[in-house]
Design an enzyme around this catalytic site. Structure first.
Site, PDB file in Angstrom:
ATOM      1  N   CYS A   2       0.810  -1.214   0.000  1.00 18.69           N
ATOM      2  CA  CYS A   2       0.000   0.000   0.000  1.00 18.69           C
ATOM      3  C   CYS A   2       0.848   1.272   0.000  1.00 18.69           C
ATOM      4  O   CYS A   2       2.044   1.239   0.250  1.00 18.69           O
ATOM      5  CB  CYS A   2      -0.966   0.049   1.171  1.00 18.69           C
ATOM      6  SG  CYS A   2      -2.198  -1.253   1.169  1.00 18.69           S
ATOM      7  N   ILE A  52      -4.938  -6.980   1.588  1.00 15.60           N
ATOM      8  CA  ILE A  52      -4.490  -8.039   2.487  1.00 15.60           C
ATOM      9  C   ILE A  52      -5.614  -8.358   3.462  1.00 15.60           C
ATOM     10  O   ILE A  52      -6.165  -9.442   3.456  1.00 15.60           O
ATOM     11  CB  ILE A  52      -3.202  -7.630   3.240  1.00 15.60           C
ATOM     12  CG1 ILE A  52      -2.058  -7.418   2.244  1.00 15.60           C
ATOM     13  CG2 ILE A  52      -2.825  -8.688   4.270  1.00 15.60           C
ATOM     14  CD1 ILE A  52      -0.805  -6.854   2.842  1.00 15.60           C
ATOM     15  N   GLY A  75      -0.491   0.127   6.206  1.00 12.89           N
ATOM     16  CA  GLY A  75       0.016  -0.646   7.328  1.00 12.89           C
ATOM     17  C   GLY A  75      -1.009  -1.568   7.936  1.00 12.89           C
ATOM     18  O   GLY A  75      -2.007  -1.916   7.316  1.00 12.89           O
TER      19      GLY A  75
END
Length: 162
Positions: A2, A52, A75
């Site tokens: 990302c 994810i 993150g």
């Protein structure tokens, strides 16, 4: 992986979304799955997404129910389930299953002190339209990069130098 990005024009000129698109295209390698942008006059934020957590879910920027707080995040928030449960008990509503939305509501609840509750590796940008505040931050160790510079009348940030 990302990637996040943004521009703040201090001369109050409106951010051109094409500038955000160009920045985003330069970091396609950080997230080929999705992209999103938000512009409010002189502030613009954007995101490249690598799916994810919640792979079929939300595209960033995400926002609160009133659409006054907008967030892009790179993150993982390791303790997002516990934070989410606590925020739900306080009456906050969630429309995603991902970890990023927790930051929106945690900021609503705690302001800048929200960062003290987050356990993870992250960089993020929150734009609060009601207060006209842009807050960028990263994890304490700097695992997730966050680069920034002031160039003439602009503040530019990104999680990628390219």
């Amino acid at each position: 992986m990302c990637g996040i990005l943004g521009i703040i024009n201090f001369d109050d000129n409106e951010v051109d979304i094409q500038d955000l698109v160009l920045m985003s295209n330069k970091m396609l390698h950080r997230g080929p799955d999705d992209k999103g942008f938000y512009v409010n006059k002189n502030v613009g934020i954007g995101m490249r997404r690598l799916s994810i957590i919640d792979p079929k879910g939300y595209c960033q920027p995400i926002y609160n129910e009133k659409k006054t707080i907008h967030l892009v995040m790179n993150g993982e928030i390791y303790n997002y389930i516990e934070l989410r449960d606590s925020l739900i008990q306080k009456g906050y509503k969630f429309y995603t299953d991902g970890d990023a939305e927790v930051l929106v509501h945690l900021y609503e609840e705690m302001g800048f002190d929200a960062i003290n509750e987050i356990n993870g590796m992250f960089s993020f940008a929150i734009y609060d339209a009601e207060k006209d505040i842009t807050w960028i931050a990263r994890d304490r160790i700097g695992i997730k990069p966050l680069f920034y510079c002031r160039l003439n009348n602009r503040f530019i940030f990104s999680s990628d130098l390219s």
